[in-house]
Scaffold this active site. Structure first.
Site, PDB file in Angstrom:
ATOM      1  N   ARG A   1       0.862  -1.181   0.000  1.00  0.00           N
ATOM      2  CA  ARG A   1       0.000   0.000   0.000  1.00  0.00           C
ATOM      3  C   ARG A   1       0.896   1.227   0.000  1.00  0.00           C
ATOM      4  NH1 ARG A   1      -3.260  -2.986  -1.312  1.00  0.00           N
ATOM      5  NH2 ARG A   1      -5.372  -3.372  -0.565  1.00  0.00           N
TER       6      ARG A   1
ATOM      7  N   GLU B   1      -4.331   7.308  -4.983  1.00  0.00           N
ATOM      8  CA  GLU B   1      -4.560   6.594  -6.249  1.00  0.00           C
ATOM      9  C   GLU B   1      -5.888   7.024  -6.843  1.00  0.00           C
ATOM     10  OE1 GLU B   1      -4.150   2.392  -5.476  1.00  0.00           O
ATOM     11  OE2 GLU B   1      -2.096   2.601  -4.813  1.00  0.00           O
TER      12      GLU B   1
ATOM     13  N   HIS C   1      -1.483  -0.058  -9.701  1.00  0.00           N
ATOM     14  CA  HIS C   1      -2.052  -0.990  -8.711  1.00  0.00           C
ATOM     15  C   HIS C   1      -2.673  -2.219  -9.392  1.00  0.00           C
ATOM     16  CE1 HIS C   1      -3.821  -1.169  -4.362  1.00  0.00           C
ATOM     17  NE2 HIS C   1      -3.549  -2.379  -4.828  1.00  0.00           N
TER      18      HIS C   1
HETATM   19  C1  GLV Z   1      -4.632  -5.414  -3.689  1.00  0.00           C
HETATM   20  O1  GLV Z   1      -3.909  -4.490  -3.456  1.00  0.00           O
HETATM   21  C2  GLV Z   1      -5.219  -6.231  -2.692  1.00  0.00           C
HETATM   22  O2  GLV Z   1      -5.169  -5.886  -1.504  1.00  0.00           O
HETATM   23  O3  GLV Z   1      -5.796  -7.273  -3.063  1.00  0.00           O
END
Ligand code: GLV
Ligand code: GLV
Length: 331
Positions: A239, A268, A287
């Site tokens: 994250r 984001e 991401h």
């Molecule tokens: C993606 O970042 C997730 O947490 O699945």
């Protein structure tokens, strides 16, 4: 009997939620690429027995309190830092995530990011497409080796362990830091437990896979980057907020570290004018850790399965707030 009402905060393929549409009345936010509006989310929460949410949705106390008949929130992600877990538990609401099904897919992307940053893959690809390739030359776009180097994995959960397995295939030395020891990774992959500082000092590649919590927020700050080797490459597939991005930017510009591969950002989507994106030694992705079609479909199916389990009065497969078992609402 009336069917339960389920709200999904994004448009998902009908085939992926077929089990749920047989069972419940399902409403979806109509857009694939636009997040649900806050007011819409709150008004749907008021009506819903269950919700399937995205990691980009803030599912906080206000949403939990609006959800007077809400019994389960199934997040389409393994991470759940976007959800107020304490408030869910207080309100008798189960929270589910999607671990396991995305482990290998996310490890693949994490390793791709590491390789891309080390071997300048993105920079080189852009170079060719821009018509800049005039001649072969001995040190043209030369990067740094990955094989036989030292990888330091911060957050040795299932994804961390799957990254370690890939690293073992590249003959890397594997260091890790985690809240608790991972004996399986030590035994099967030869991973060595280190303090955070020791890991930073010894690793050629520092890979962040730790969940975002109050303890890990800005774990990678100025002093962390200064402890790393000047040749180190930092990879973040967890994250964004685990990193102080200003400190990362400074470390990259000052030469405290050599490069970064980032799949996640504090905000984001990251603004295209963000200073980090101006740096040649940064590989940035939107991401996409778990973003293979196969895995995303499995994640959607797992969310549906969890919702149906809770609405049937059963225990869901991948429950986050185990305390919910004692507090759950009658269905
Ligand atoms: C993606 O970042 C997730 O947490 O699945
Ligand atoms: C954090 O370090 C974790 O335990 O994953």
């Amino acid at each position: 009997m009336t069917k339960p009402y389920v709200f999904i905060t994004r448009k998902l393929p009908d085939t992926a939620i077929a089990s749920l549409t047989k069972y419940a009345e399902v409403k979806m936010w109509p857009y694939e690429d636009v997040p649900v509006e806050r007011e819409f989310l709150l008004s749907e929460a008021k009506k819903a027995d269950a919700m399937i949410t995205m990691l980009s949705d803030r599912v906080d106390r206000e949403v939990m309190q609006a959800g007077t008949s809400l019994k389960v929130v199934a997040n389409l992600a393994v991470g759940f830092d976007n959800i107020d877990i304490a408030s869910a538990t207080e309100n008798g609401i189960a929270v589910c995530n999607t671990p396991d099904v995305l482990t290998d897919t996310t490890a693949d992307l994490t390793f791709a990011l590491l390789l891309a940053a080390a071997r300048r893959v993105v920079e080189a690809a852009e170079f060719v497409k821009a018509g800049e390739w005039k001649s072969w030359s001995p040190l043209l776009l030369a990067g740094t080796d990955v094989h036989h180097k030292t990888i330091g994995i911060v957050g040795m959960g299932k994804i961390g362990q799957a990254v370690a397995k890939r690293a073992a295939g590249f003959d890397m030395n594997i260091l890790y830091h985690n809240r608790s020891r991972n004996e399986q990774a030590e035994k099967e992959l030869g991973a060595i437990y280190c303090t955070f500082a020791e890991l930073l000092q010894k690793s050629d590649f520092v890979v962040c896979l730790t969940p975002l919590t109050s303890e890990t927020r800005h774990l990678f700050n100025r002093s962390a980057f200064q402890m790393m080797k000047q040749s180190a490459i930092f990879v973040n597939a967890a994250r964004g907020a685990v990193v102080d991005e200003e400190a990362l930017y400074e470390a990259l510009v000052n030469g405290d570290i050599a490069g970064a591969g980032l799949d996640v950002f504090t905000r984001e989507p990251i603004d295209a004018s963000h200073p980090l994106l101006k740096l040649k030694n940064v590989v940035a992705l939107p991401h996409i850790g778990s973003a293979s079609v196969e895995t995303r479909l499995k994640m959607m199916e797992l969310c549906c399965e969890n919702v149906i389990a809770v609405l049937n009065g059963d225990t869901p497969k991948t429950l986050v707030n185990k305390e919910w078992m004692l507090k759950k609402r009658n269905v």
